[in-house]
Design a protein around this motif. Structure first.
Motif, short mmCIF file in Angstrom:
data_model
loop_
_atom_site.label_atom_id
_atom_site.label_comp_id
_atom_site.label_asym_id
_atom_site.label_seq_id
_atom_site.Cartn_x
_atom_site.Cartn_y
_atom_site.Cartn_z
N THR A 234 0.89 -1.27 -0.07
CA THR A 234 0.33 0.19 0.15
C THR A 234 1.19 1.54 0.03
OG1 THR A 234 -2.25 -0.64 0.87
CG2 THR A 234 -1.75 1.15 1.07
N GLU B 23 0.80 4.80 0.74
CA GLU B 23 0.44 6.34 0.60
C GLU B 23 1.11 7.57 -0.03
OE1 GLU B 23 -1.77 5.61 4.61
OE2 GLU B 23 -0.25 4.02 4.32
N SER C 33 -4.39 7.35 -1.49
CA SER C 33 -3.68 5.97 -1.27
C SER C 33 -4.12 4.44 -1.69
CB SER C 33 -3.99 5.43 0.72
OG SER C 33 -4.07 3.97 0.81
#
Lengths: 14, 256
Positions: free
Chosen positions: B159, B161, B204
């Protein structure tokens, strides 16, 4: 749950 | 006809190494402005877009449009026969069914010639929309590659962000979780180690790490990489070339 998207879902044929 | 010369075969070798794991057969379109390739990977998760401007070649001539239908792995196999500092020439006659590659050492006392069979490839082209991305990060290509490699030990997904505080990479798997956070910074001595963030809103997105790892094989092409993201859209990952670029459009994982 996350699933994998494909490019075809975003970019179209011209 | 096409005739294009590079002073160092390594330039093309690196480019082909950066795309060969993702692409099988694809068309390279040649015209007076240079060589271009657009192709989806076999799983349709990554769209590869390569532009090699004619200015990037020491000699370039292409009077009429030529389509080179190539198997990228065959091209890679032939390119392995060239030394990195060989002078490389690509040649193809109009409507020819072969691409001729010659490799010469700088003293021109060795010349190797390979003929690669061309194929008729019925390829789909997609329109890449003009987009203002919500976040743009320019960072070291090697640092991005290393960060993703580390996290791939934990999970198959990462992930990313991005906000005004910086860019954060995180992964979570059976053994636990991990993350790396980079703050925007300017490194005066080693400009490629700077991290520059331009943001209109925080983003994100999650991505498959195996595909990301294939993308970062382009790290040898450029000291920096430009990562652009908008929520719910494919990321654009760009490695600049002296005259052109290799861009990857990378489809994210989407929450069901």
């Amino acid at each position: 749950r996350a699933s994998q998207s494909t490019i075809g879902a975003f970019f179209k044929k011209p | 006809m096409l005739e294009a010369k590079l002073d160092a075969a390594s330039q093309l070798k690196k480019i082909v190494e950066a795309i060969r794991d993702m692409l099988g057969e694809c068309n390279i379109e040649c015209n007076e402005t240079g060589l271009a390739l657009q192709s989806l990977d076999k799983s349709h998760i990554v769209l590869v877009s390569l532009l090699l401007g004619s200015d990037g070649f020491s000699e370039y001539r292409c009077d009429r449009g030529v389509t080179l239908g190539l198997n990228i792995n065959s091209l890679a196999t032939v390119l392995r026969c060239a030394n990195n500092d060989d002078i490389l020439t690509l040649r193809s006659e109009d409507r020819a069914n072969e691409l001729i590659l010659t490799f010469e050492d700088s003293k021109a006392d060795r010349i190797s010639e390979f003929n690669l069979r061309l194929m008729d490839i019925d390829q789909e082209y997609l329109a890449i929309p003009e987009t203002e991305y919500a976040a743009t990060v320019v960072m070291s290509a090697a640092v991005l590659q290393r960060t993703l490699r580390d996290l791939s030990a934990l999970s198959e997904a990462v992930t990313i962000e991005i906000d005004k505080e910086g860019i954060r990479f995180s992964a979570e798997g059976d053994l636990g979780k991990g993350s790396t956070h980079f703050k925007p910074c300017v490194d005066m001595e080693n400009a490629e180690n700077s991290i520059n963030i331009t943001l209109s809103e925080p983003v994100s997105l999650s991505f498959n790490l195996q595909y990301f790892s294939n993308i970062t094989k382009a790290s040898s092409l450029s000291s920096t990489v430009t990562l652009q993201m908008t929520a719910g859209m494919p990321a654009q990952i760009e490695y600049k070339l002296p005259s052109g670029h290799v861009r990857y459009y990378f489809a994210p994982k989407i929450e069901d």
